[in-house]
Structures are given as C-alpha cells and as structure tokens.
Design a protein around this motif. Structure first.
Motif, PDB file in Angstrom:
ATOM      1  N   PRO A  69       0.814  -1.224   0.000  1.00 19.97           N
ATOM      2  CA  PRO A  69       0.000   0.000   0.000  1.00 19.97           C
ATOM      3  C   PRO A  69       0.849   1.277   0.000  1.00 19.97           C
ATOM      4  N   GLN A 101      -1.514  -3.497  -6.655  1.00 20.07           N
ATOM      5  CA  GLN A 101      -2.034  -2.865  -5.442  1.00 20.07           C
ATOM      6  C   GLN A 101      -2.560  -1.472  -5.740  1.00 20.07           C
ATOM      7  N   ASP A 105      -6.342  -0.154  -5.137  1.00 24.07           N
ATOM      8  CA  ASP A 105      -6.636   1.021  -4.318  1.00 24.07           C
ATOM      9  C   ASP A 105      -7.424   2.070  -5.089  1.00 24.07           C
ATOM     10  N   ARG A 106      -7.099   2.252  -6.373  1.00 25.48           N
ATOM     11  CA  ARG A 106      -7.751   3.288  -7.179  1.00 25.48           C
ATOM     12  C   ARG A 106      -8.114   2.748  -8.567  1.00 25.48           C
TER      13      ARG A 106
END
Length: 256
Positions: A69, A101, A105-106
C-alpha cells in the motif's frame, strides 16, 4: 533526466513520447533504466513514464515501511505530481505487485494493467523468503552481478546492462528487505478481479524465480489467460523488448 517532487520523495524518472500516459514500475534490485529498451520502442500515441522507486536509483527521500500500500501510494503521488488522472499501468516483478495494489486502491484511475513476472498473489512462499540472501547481494558485488544475470540469462551484456547492474547494486538494503517482507505479507488473491480494468499477465519461459505456475495463478486471479514468452527469463523487457512491446501494444489497442 527529470526529477519531480511527489509526496516526501524527489522522484527521478524517464519520460518518453506523447499521448496516453503509461507508468512503468520496475522490480527489486532494479531501476527505471530496466524500461529503457521498452520506452525506446513505444508506438506513437503513448507517453511512457518510468520512475525510480523509493530507496532505489536516483530517487531521493526517506525510508518508509515499504509495504505494497505504501509503494502504491508513492505511485499515485507520482501521477498526481505530473497531473495524470488516469493511465495505463505496467509492472515488472516487485513492480507488478505495486501496480496491482495501486489498481486495487484506485481502480477508477486505471485504463489497463499489464504485469510481467508477477509475484505470488497468495504471499511469497517460505522457501523463497531469504533475508540473508539480500545481505549477501548487498555485500558482494560479484555475487550480485552473477545473480542478476542468472535471472535474465538472455539479456545482452552491453553498456546498458553494466550500468543497470551497478545502479541496482546501489539500492538500499532497507528497500530490499522491505520488498521481500512486503511480498510475504501481500496476499490479494482473487480480490484482484475487483480491479476490473483490462489485464495482461506475462511471464518468461526460462524464469528461475517466477515460475509458469505463479504466472498462471496471477492470471487466474485477474480472470485472463497468461502469456508465456518463449526463450527468455525473468526480464522480457530487456531480453526480448520487441516481443514485449508487441504484446503491450496489442493489449492497449484492444481496449476502447
């Protein structure tokens, strides 16, 4: 070569071409230069951007926890600094985990995703987790050079290769140890299907680290068929850049 302030980093990066942005993320013990042969071959209509990750290459800034992250946040900070809202993502080895990742996340910011030699999506196996090897790689430049060559056996041993080996060896040991700890803890598994963006998963037939089974598992998690590139090891971006770019270009062109 340009540098840009992104979060707490001064990120050094390569910048080639004009058009739709593509961010290329390198692996452990590597740097942005591992993408040079790919960037030189980018088709018209694409802008290739390859940053040096935290603790590596010419990027300057503090250590952090080096978790996936955190490395993904570094990637989006880099995109923000350049004013990039949506982009294609391409990652190699550790960089494959970083872009996956980042896409988890987006997902709203990802046009497509492509990964080469993706690591274990269910966590690094115990038999591969070798912290003592990271220390040995850092302590012994000759051993490091031999180990890197074994990973990319068909890469030409030219001036670029020698430069990449030297830059790779300069990586912080904290970044190397952070990478293997992060890969051990990173277990997105089938949650990768949530990304939704068109995906391309590639591996090298001769890769001694990321086996065909590991590549197939990542492809299954993303819901696609794997592409195994014949006659190359861990790094088709250096070993077979023409074939690698052809696969990438076809992937991008299939996407509306």
């Amino acid at each position: 070569m340009p540098t840009i302030k992104a979060g707490d980093l001064d990120v050094h990066y390569l910048d080639y071409g004009h058009g739709e942005p593509v961010i290329f993320v390198h692996g452990n013990w590597a740097s942005s230069g591992w993408w040079l042969r790919v960037l030189e071959r980018l088709p018209a209509g694409y802008r290739g951007l390859a940053p040096d990750l935290r603790g590596r290459g010419a990027t300057q800034g503090p250590d952090n926890d080096y978790t996936m992250p955190s490395l993904a946040a570094d990637l989006w900070n880099f995109a923000d600094a350049l004013g990039i809202e949506r982009c294609h993502l391409v990652g190699h080895s550790l960089g494959a985990a970083v872009v996956l990742q980042a896409a988890l996340d987006r997902p709203d910011r990802v046009l497509t995703i492509a990964v080469l030699a993706p690591p274990w999506v269910d966590g690094m196996p115990d038999e591969v987790y070798q912290p003592e090897r990271q220390q040995l790689l850092k302590d012994n430049p000759d051993f490091f050079a031999q180990a890197i060559k074994a990973m990319a056996p068909t890469a030409p041993e030219d001036d670029l290769w020698r430069e990449l080996v030297a830059i790779g060896h300069s990586q912080r040991l904290s970044a190397a140890n952070g990478a293997i700890n992060a890969l051990r803890a990173w277990k997105p598994g089938d949650a990768l299907r949530q990304i939704g963006a068109p995906a391309l998963v590639m591996g090298g037939e001769l890769d001694p680290l990321v086996t065909a089974e590991t590549v197939k598992r990542a492809a299954a998690a993303l819901g696609v068929e794997p592409q195994i590139i014949a006659g190359v090891g861990h790094s088709a971006n250096l070993e077979a850049p023409d074939r690698f770019v052809a696969l990438l270009t076809a992937h991008w062109q299939r996407t509306p």
